[in-house]
Design an enzyme around this catalytic site. Sequence first.
Site, short mmCIF file in Angstrom:
data_model
loop_
_atom_site.label_atom_id
_atom_site.label_comp_id
_atom_site.label_asym_id
_atom_site.label_seq_id
_atom_site.Cartn_x
_atom_site.Cartn_y
_atom_site.Cartn_z
N ARG A 19 0.84 -1.22 0.00
CA ARG A 19 0.00 0.00 0.00
C ARG A 19 0.86 1.26 0.00
NH1 ARG A 19 -3.57 -0.94 5.04
NH2 ARG A 19 -1.54 -1.74 5.64
N ASN A 37 -6.13 -2.94 2.14
CA ASN A 37 -6.06 -4.39 2.15
C ASN A 37 -7.48 -4.95 2.21
OD1 ASN A 37 -3.27 -4.54 2.17
ND2 ASN A 37 -3.13 -4.74 4.39
#
Length: 91
Positions: A19, A37
Site C-alpha cells: 500500500r 487491504n
Amino acid sequence: MFARAKIIVQGKVQGVFYRVFTQKNALKLGLKGWTRNLPNGDVEIICEGDKESIEELIKKLWEGPPLSKVDNVEICWEEYKSEFKDFTIKY
C-alpha cells in the site's frame, strides 16, 4: 483524458509495504484516490487522474515492492468522478 479505475491486485501483496508503494507511485504520477487491504489477502485501489498516468501506475503495480509477488492485476475502468483530494491508505 481523465479516468477512474478500480484495481484489485492479487498475490503476496499484504505485509510487504504494497500500500505504501502504491501511494508513493500514485502521488508521483499525480493521481488521487486510495488503497486498502482486503480480508481475502488482495489489495484494492481506486484511483483517478490522467488515463496515461493510471496506466503507468498499473505497470508499477505489476512490479510491486521488493518483497511482493504479484500474480494478477484486475482493472475495471469507471466513470471519472473527481471525488478525491489526495491519495490515501485506508486502514
